[in-house]
Write a protein that holds these residues in place. Structure first.
Motif, PDB file in Angstrom:
ATOM      1  N   ARG A  83      24.591  42.212  49.345  1.00  0.00           N
ATOM      2  CA  ARG A  83      24.886  40.886  48.809  1.00  0.00           C
ATOM      3  C   ARG A  83      26.355  40.507  48.964  1.00  0.00           C
ATOM      4  O   ARG A  83      26.766  39.459  48.484  1.00  0.00           O
ATOM      5  N   GLY A  84      27.154  41.394  49.610  1.00  0.00           N
ATOM      6  CA  GLY A  84      28.521  41.036  49.926  1.00  0.00           C
ATOM      7  C   GLY A  84      29.605  41.793  49.205  1.00  0.00           C
ATOM      8  O   GLY A  84      30.789  41.635  49.522  1.00  0.00           O
ATOM      9  N   LEU A  85      29.259  42.637  48.215  1.00  0.00           N
ATOM     10  CA  LEU A  85      30.282  43.388  47.494  1.00  0.00           C
ATOM     11  C   LEU A  85      30.651  44.654  48.264  1.00  0.00           C
ATOM     12  O   LEU A  85      29.787  45.289  48.868  1.00  0.00           O
ATOM     13  N   PRO A  86      31.921  45.071  48.222  1.00  0.00           N
ATOM     14  CA  PRO A  86      32.302  46.361  48.816  1.00  0.00           C
ATOM     15  C   PRO A  86      31.672  47.521  48.037  1.00  0.00           C
ATOM     16  O   PRO A  86      31.110  47.346  46.949  1.00  0.00           O
ATOM     17  N   ARG A  87      31.809  48.719  48.617  1.00  0.00           N
ATOM     18  CA  ARG A  87      31.154  49.891  48.027  1.00  0.00           C
ATOM     19  C   ARG A  87      31.640  50.158  46.606  1.00  0.00           C
ATOM     20  O   ARG A  87      30.822  50.394  45.702  1.00  0.00           O
ATOM     21  N   GLY A  88      32.955  50.129  46.383  1.00  0.00           N
ATOM     22  CA  GLY A  88      33.483  50.433  45.058  1.00  0.00           C
ATOM     23  C   GLY A  88      32.967  49.504  43.968  1.00  0.00           C
ATOM     24  O   GLY A  88      32.404  49.965  42.965  1.00  0.00           O
ATOM     25  N   PRO A  89      33.146  48.174  44.110  1.00  0.00           N
ATOM     26  CA  PRO A  89      32.605  47.274  43.091  1.00  0.00           C
ATOM     27  C   PRO A  89      31.087  47.362  42.947  1.00  0.00           C
ATOM     28  O   PRO A  89      30.555  47.220  41.833  1.00  0.00           O
ATOM     29  N   ALA A  90      30.380  47.604  44.046  1.00  0.00           N
ATOM     30  CA  ALA A  90      28.928  47.733  43.959  1.00  0.00           C
ATOM     31  C   ALA A  90      28.538  48.931  43.107  1.00  0.00           C
ATOM     32  O   ALA A  90      27.627  48.854  42.266  1.00  0.00           O
ATOM     33  N   VAL A  91      29.234  50.059  43.300  1.00  0.00           N
ATOM     34  CA  VAL A  91      28.970  51.241  42.476  1.00  0.00           C
ATOM     35  C   VAL A  91      29.282  50.939  41.013  1.00  0.00           C
ATOM     36  O   VAL A  91      28.529  51.330  40.109  1.00  0.00           O
ATOM     37  N   GLY A  92      30.400  50.247  40.767  1.00  0.00           N
ATOM     38  CA  GLY A  92      30.752  49.909  39.396  1.00  0.00           C
ATOM     39  C   GLY A  92      29.713  49.037  38.721  1.00  0.00           C
ATOM     40  O   GLY A  92      29.356  49.269  37.553  1.00  0.00           O
ATOM     41  N   VAL A  93      29.192  48.044  39.432  1.00  0.00           N
ATOM     42  CA  VAL A  93      28.181  47.153  38.855  1.00  0.00           C
ATOM     43  C   VAL A  93      26.910  47.924  38.523  1.00  0.00           C
ATOM     44  O   VAL A  93      26.363  47.824  37.415  1.00  0.00           O
TER      45      VAL A  93
END
Length: 376
Positions: A83-93
């Protein structure tokens, strides 16, 4: 007429590979020192690996649990990444959502769980007394097998040794709770960093492989990931649903301590084949304390649910991740349980599925080489 002459040679005959003919009676097998040393090296490596696993059993258990949780959460992380988020923010979410769900489940289930466990501990002496007298639906256990007297003597001992044993048991329980809390924190951090750094570790390991073998290793890695990830995700969902169904059945039939028993069912159902059997026996046995009719109803509903689940739900959740025959599954569970107990039973099927992926890829590569030799 001249007799045929033996061909002249410029020197002594050189030994060649063994030939099998009509006049030859035996085959000489030659073992090269390099092959022997390689075999010994592999054997020593296996022994060292087993010894390391035995010494680091507790730590490896935490790592394996974290790895399974990371594999279960990774599809959600990849979904957020698309959906467009990088790996780090995606893991955080994903991690934040998972922790919020766990906290919500804790707020909903922990208070009744603690309350019912307290009631179970309070009611246990009375249940033991009834069983010891041979009363109730489970009284035959004492009348025929005298299995309750040992439990009662262990729980009602009031001598000095019993008091010391109780103090030691309380201390052991406190240590166990502390170890569980620390282990849960370690697993949480391990899972987070596995999700965060997993692709980078995969890339670094791939770069260590030669170009000629990189494609094969990548295909094996993809197949193993699908097998393990698909099994873990499907097994968690199926076990959670089994716990909910068992809790509902016990609430409907009036079986006491439905919430802690439902939690036990959700945990034991993680072990395929064996878990449903144990869950059915435990729930039916507890239902017998209420009466024969509730026990028969609970038994019938659980058998029907497991029949439907085993033929529809679990195959659907697993999808094409793990393609193992029932015999292979049972053998894997038996060997895994013997090697590593409950943890071995939990990881037996994904490990067997991974081995199957590796063997299939190696056989396919050998077939491709054979075809290339024939065509060449």
């Amino acid at each position: 007429m001249h007799e045929p002459q033996a061909p002249e040679t410029g020197g002594p005959l050189e030994p060649g590979p063994p030939q099998v003919g009509a006049t030859q009676g035996r085959v000489v097998v030659v073992f090269h020192p390099r092959s022997i040393l390689t075999a010994l090296g592999v054997l020593l490596a296996v022994i060292a690996a087993v010894e390391f696993m035995l010494l680091a059993e507790a730590g490896l258990t935490l790592v394996v649990i974290a790895l399974f949780l990371a594999l279960a959460l990774n599809p959600a992380v990849e979904f957020v990444e698309r959906r467009g988020l990088p790996r780090g923010p995606a893991v955080g979410v994903v991690y934040a959502v998972a922790l919020a769900i766990l906290a919500l489940l804790g707020l909903v289930f922990i208070p009744p769980l603690v309350d019912q466990i307290s009631k179970l501990v309070t009611a246990l002496p009375g249940l033991v007394d009834d069983l010891t007298r041979g009363h109730g639906p489970l009284g035959f256990l004492e009348r025929r097998y005298q299995v309750v007297e040992r439990v009662r003597s262990a729980t009602t001992a009031q001598n000095a040794d019993g008091l010391l044993g109780g103090a030691a048991s309380a201390l052991t329980a406190v240590k166990g709770i502390a170890a569980t809390v620390v282990g849960a924190i370690i697993i949480a951090f391990l899972t987070f960093f596995m999700l965060l750094e997993g692709p980078e570790w995969q890339r670094r390991c791939t770069e260590l492989i030669s170009e000629s073998n990189r494609g094969v290793v990548e295909r094996i890695g993809t197949g193993v990931y699908r097998a393990v990830g698909g099994f873990v995700t499907g097994n968690l969902l199926a076990s959670l649903l089994a716990g909910v169904v068992a809790t509902s059945i016990m609430l409907i039939t009036g079986v006491p301590f439905a919430v802690p028993l439902g939690l036990f069912v959700a945990i034991i159902e993680l072990v395929p084949y064996v878990g449903p059997l144990v869950a059915t026996i435990v729930v039916t046995g507890m239902a017998l304390t209420v009466g024969t009719a509730p026990a028969l109803i609970a038994l019938g509903l659980l058998l029907a649910y497991h029949a439907v689940e085993g033929h529809t739900l679990r195959p659907f959740l697993y999808g094409r991740a793990v393609k193992l025959s029932p015999l292979a599954v049972l053998v894997a569970i038996v060997l895994g349980t013997d090697v590593a107990g409950i943890l071995g039973a939990l990881i037996a099927i994904p490990v067997a599925g991974s081995i199957q992926v590796i063997i299939r890829e190696l056989l396919q590569r050998r077939e491709e080489r054979r075809r290339s030799v024939v065509m060449g």
